[in-house]
Write a protein that holds these residues in place. Structure first.
Motif, PDB file in Angstrom:
ATOM      1  N   GLU A 187      17.303 -18.711  -5.130  1.00 32.63           N
ATOM      2  CA  GLU A 187      17.858 -18.001  -6.287  1.00 32.63           C
ATOM      3  C   GLU A 187      18.828 -18.899  -7.050  1.00 32.63           C
ATOM      4  O   GLU A 187      19.997 -18.555  -7.264  1.00 32.63           O
ATOM      5  CB  GLU A 187      18.527 -16.703  -5.832  1.00 32.63           C
ATOM      6  N   GLN A 188      18.312 -20.057  -7.463  1.00 32.10           N
ATOM      7  CA  GLN A 188      19.134 -20.957  -8.266  1.00 32.10           C
ATOM      8  C   GLN A 188      18.961 -20.685  -9.747  1.00 32.10           C
ATOM      9  O   GLN A 188      19.877 -20.926 -10.549  1.00 32.10           O
ATOM     10  CB  GLN A 188      18.734 -22.407  -7.974  1.00 32.10           C
ATOM     11  N   LEU A 236      22.087 -32.037  -9.471  1.00 31.27           N
ATOM     12  CA  LEU A 236      22.588 -31.724 -10.806  1.00 31.27           C
ATOM     13  C   LEU A 236      23.393 -30.433 -10.914  1.00 31.27           C
ATOM     14  O   LEU A 236      24.004 -30.190 -11.955  1.00 31.27           O
ATOM     15  CB  LEU A 236      21.406 -31.647 -11.797  1.00 31.27           C
ATOM     16  N   TRP A 237      23.399 -29.574  -9.886  1.00 30.54           N
ATOM     17  CA  TRP A 237      24.151 -28.337 -10.049  1.00 30.54           C
ATOM     18  C   TRP A 237      25.649 -28.653 -10.190  1.00 30.54           C
ATOM     19  O   TRP A 237      26.176 -29.578  -9.580  1.00 30.54           O
ATOM     20  CB  TRP A 237      23.909 -27.376  -8.888  1.00 30.54           C
ATOM     21  N   ASP A 238      26.289 -27.883 -11.022  1.00 29.68           N
ATOM     22  CA  ASP A 238      27.724 -27.995 -11.322  1.00 29.68           C
ATOM     23  C   ASP A 238      28.095 -29.286 -12.054  1.00 29.68           C
ATOM     24  O   ASP A 238      29.268 -29.501 -12.349  1.00 29.68           O
ATOM     25  CB  ASP A 238      28.579 -27.883 -10.048  1.00 29.68           C
ATOM     26  N   MET A 239      27.103 -30.129 -12.371  1.00 26.63           N
ATOM     27  CA  MET A 239      27.408 -31.407 -13.014  1.00 26.63           C
ATOM     28  C   MET A 239      28.125 -31.218 -14.348  1.00 26.63           C
ATOM     29  O   MET A 239      28.962 -32.031 -14.742  1.00 26.63           O
ATOM     30  CB  MET A 239      26.115 -32.192 -13.207  1.00 26.63           C
ATOM     31  N   TRP A 240      27.794 -30.132 -15.059  1.00 22.00           N
ATOM     32  CA  TRP A 240      28.387 -29.898 -16.373  1.00 22.00           C
ATOM     33  C   TRP A 240      29.886 -29.643 -16.292  1.00 22.00           C
ATOM     34  O   TRP A 240      30.590 -29.717 -17.305  1.00 22.00           O
ATOM     35  CB  TRP A 240      27.692 -28.726 -17.060  1.00 22.00           C
ATOM     36  N   GLN A 297      23.247 -25.693 -16.992  1.00 24.83           N
ATOM     37  CA  GLN A 297      24.527 -25.009 -16.831  1.00 24.83           C
ATOM     38  C   GLN A 297      24.373 -23.673 -16.103  1.00 24.83           C
ATOM     39  O   GLN A 297      25.355 -23.124 -15.600  1.00 24.83           O
ATOM     40  CB  GLN A 297      25.181 -24.812 -18.194  1.00 24.83           C
ATOM     41  N   ARG A 298      23.160 -23.152 -16.051  1.00 25.23           N
ATOM     42  CA  ARG A 298      22.909 -21.899 -15.326  1.00 25.23           C
ATOM     43  C   ARG A 298      22.410 -22.141 -13.896  1.00 25.23           C
ATOM     44  O   ARG A 298      22.153 -21.182 -13.161  1.00 25.23           O
ATOM     45  CB  ARG A 298      21.887 -21.054 -16.095  1.00 25.23           C
ATOM     46  N   LEU A 299      22.253 -23.401 -13.519  1.00 23.14           N
ATOM     47  CA  LEU A 299      21.718 -23.731 -12.194  1.00 23.14           C
ATOM     48  C   LEU A 299      22.767 -23.504 -11.109  1.00 23.14           C
ATOM     49  O   LEU A 299      23.878 -24.042 -11.186  1.00 23.14           O
ATOM     50  CB  LEU A 299      21.251 -25.186 -12.177  1.00 23.14           C
ATOM     51  N   LYS A 300      22.412 -22.759 -10.095  1.00 22.05           N
ATOM     52  CA  LYS A 300      23.320 -22.503  -8.978  1.00 22.05           C
ATOM     53  C   LYS A 300      23.025 -23.471  -7.828  1.00 22.05           C
ATOM     54  O   LYS A 300      21.878 -23.878  -7.636  1.00 22.05           O
ATOM     55  CB  LYS A 300      23.154 -21.064  -8.479  1.00 22.05           C
TER      56      LYS A 300
END
Length: 602
Positions: free
Chosen positions: A44-45, A271-275, A337-340
């Motif tokens: 559920e990413q 890449l998650w949270d990279m932003w 930016q929506r990736l968990k």
């Protein structure tokens, strides 16, 4: 005389035999067998719409002029099997679903990250390799696959240098292109597939255009090989990103004198949270999302022109035409930016020992949080994680990537940049230079900052991006910031269990080994499998047919540093010796860190 002729005939026969052997192995790279997963499970990413958008949105890369329909029509050198068949491309480590079918977003039925685009005013559709190809991972256990969106790929995409050690995608692709062009029966089938009813009218033009693309591939392979530009084989899941971007942008496009040996491959980061990071790239050298993404697109194959048809440097608003698609890059960035972070899936990888994980939580606070839990502030409406940068003499990991970025210099005087013009660009150098820039000795990070600024300016104009839109598309109004530290960043660790192998160069196969002294880490191990070890938190490393042997004694591959062992802090020692039972507890906690299971710990 007769003896001389016999010796000459023997010599010729041996040369022919040797050539045949070389050609056979070039055309038949050593590849692991493909064992399809019984089922691919998605965490559920993202929702399904975001996932498809990320997988197949083009970014403007053109893979040396290769058309999308050419790629899907290619055959293997010694058979009529399609080169682009999903089960064949999966042998290079590209990700597919079992029994996948073509879709509107993926009409060629290709793996994750293989997209297509048309340039404005052109009817040609190009093969476009996107960031999803390199930043999507997968873990397998007992025939089940767990997809890790935004994770680390394990394919062998970048290499253009022929190798006998492990399967090279570039090597195999060139072999198929060459056999198609030089085998008249193959080219006949290929042309009829591509052209259909237009075969008679378009056959000759297709042959000429196809030869142009093949020549480009061969030129790059020859150049990279005879110059020895990539002496450290990258293997699955790695590329010398800055080295390849610099050689393409400054060597290929400006002057051969700008080629530099790229001997420091790095893993594809998650890449998650990279932003939310204040600085990105392994060495924390980049700040603005759009500039980072333009640089990535140029490195993967987006076209770029520095000079006009007469070889004169482009000036003013003519700088610099490219195939970069800024609106699509922004769409990908918004999607990310929506990736968990991935949450540990107990149903497929096993139950978490929650009491043991609770003990690990205390050990994490003692030994890891100081570097891997950054301060968070709010800026321009986003949470900003201020990552800790660890100098190489402290962290002790292989210094090659950081040193090359800091030390390599390139002569960009042929571009005739005006220092006053550079000063007007949205580029901020950290620290601010106290002397005028020497364009004959510019670093890769600074050189790319100015190139991406010029490319971005033109791409924004051509995409009719308004000034109000641009601040958002750049990313939170950030400038193109550049810093060059001999350091590597300590990133936050939610989902780290899903990102093997470890360290910036992928030299440590599991988290258990990462928590161990260097002398307990594997000196050599096999890479290229997706089989997961849920106990040690890493890919399995046993020998398997046609696996890639990773040797940590080779330049760029060292597995030193980030050690927990007795001794004075510094030079790679970052903490006390952890007993085995403490390492197991930490591993159990890292499974749940940042996920819903963390709240269930006692």
């Amino acid at each position: 005389m007769r003896l001389l002729l016999r010796l000459l005939a023997l010599f010729v026969a041996l040369v022919v035999l040797a050539l045949a052997v070389v050609l056979y192995y070039v055309a038949n790279p050593k590849l692991p067998r493909h064992a399809a997963a019984q089922q691919v499970h998605y965490l559920e990413q993202w929702n399904a719409e975001d996932r498809q958008r990320y997988y197949f949105t083009p970014q403007g890369t053109q893979v040396k002029g290769l058309h999308y329909d050419w790629f899907t029509a290619l055959e293997l050198p010694f058979s009529q099997q399609r080169f682009a068949a999903p089960e064949y491309l999966a042998r290079f480590g590209f990700l597919i679903d079992p029994e996948q079918k073509p879709t509107p977003n993926n009409p060629g039925n290709l793996p994750v990250g293989f997209a297509r685009h048309q340039n404005p005013g052109s009817a040609d559709t190009f093969l476009d390799i996107t960031c999803a190809a390199c930043h999507t991972g997968e873990l397998r256990l007992n025939g089940q696959a767990v997809r890790i969106d935004g994770g680390s790929a394990q394919h062998v995409l970048p290499s253009s240098v022929p190798t006998l050690q492990g399967g090279s995608f570039g090597q195999a692709l060139v072999a198929s292109l060459a056999s198609t062009y030089y085998n008249p029966w193959k080219f006949e089938r290929f042309a009829r597939n591509v052209l259909g009813p237009d075969y008679e009218a378009g056959h000759q033009a297709l042959r000429e255009a196809f030869k142009g693309s093949l020549d480009t591939f061969l030129k790059v392979a020859w150049n990279d090989t005879h110059r020895g530009l990539y002496p450290t084989e990258e293997g699955p899941g790695r590329t010398d990103a800055f080295g390849r971007i610099a050689n393409a942008s400054f060597g290929d496009a400006i002057s051969p004198a700008n080629y530099r040996v790229a001997n420091a491959p790095v893993d594809y980061p998650q890449l998650w949270d990279m932003w939310t990071f204040d600085w990105v790239q392994w060495n924390g050298s980049a700040q603005q999302p759009m500039a980072r993404n333009i640089g990535e697109a140029l490195g993967v194959g987006a076209t770029l022109s520095f000079f006009d048809a007469e070889g004169q440097p482009l000036k003013d608003d003519n700088r610099y035409p490219s195939s970069v698609r800024v609106r699509d890059l922004h769409l990908i960035e918004q999607t990310l930016q929506r990736l968990k972070p991935p949450a540990w899936p107990e149903e497929w990888l096993g139950a978490v020992d929650k009491p043991l994980a609770a003990k690990g939580r205390a050990l994490f606070a003692e030994n890891c949080a100081g570097c891997h839990v950054p301060r968070v502030s709010i800026s321009e409406g986003r949470p900003v994680q201020q990552l800790k940068m660890l100098p190489v003499e402290v962290i002790g990991t292989d210094p090659g990537a950081a040193n090359n970025i800091a030390d390599h210099r390139f002569d960009l005087t042929a571009l005739q940049w005006d220092p006053a013009e550079l000063a007007r660009l949205d580029v901020q150098l950290h620290p601010a230079p106290t002397e005028p820039l020497d364009l004959s000795q510019l670093s890769v990070a600074k050189g790319l900052a100015y190139v991406t600024a010029f490319v971005g300016n033109r791409a924004y104009r051509e995409a009719a991006v308004t000034p109000a839109e641009r601040a958002d598309m750049d990313g939170f109004g950030l400038p193109i910031g550049v810093q060059e530290l001999r350091a590597y960043k300590a990133r936050p660790l939610p989902g780290v269990w899903a990102t093997p192998p470890f360290l910036h160069n992928g030299s440590v196969p599991s988290i258990y080994q990462l928590l161990s002294p260097q002398d307990e880490r594997a000196t050599t191990f096999y890479k290229g499998t997706f089989e997961y070890d849920p106990r040690h938190l890493g890919y399995r490393t046993e020998a398997f047919s046609n696996g890639f042997v990773f040797d940590t004694r080779i330049t760029g591959n060292h597995n030193s540093g980030h050690e927990f062992r007795a001794g004075k802090r510094g030079n790679g020692v970052i903490g006390r010796l952890l007993q085995p039972e403490e390492r197991w507890a930490l591993l159990e906690y890292l499974k749940v860190l940042g996920g819903p299971l963390e709240a269930q710990l006692p």
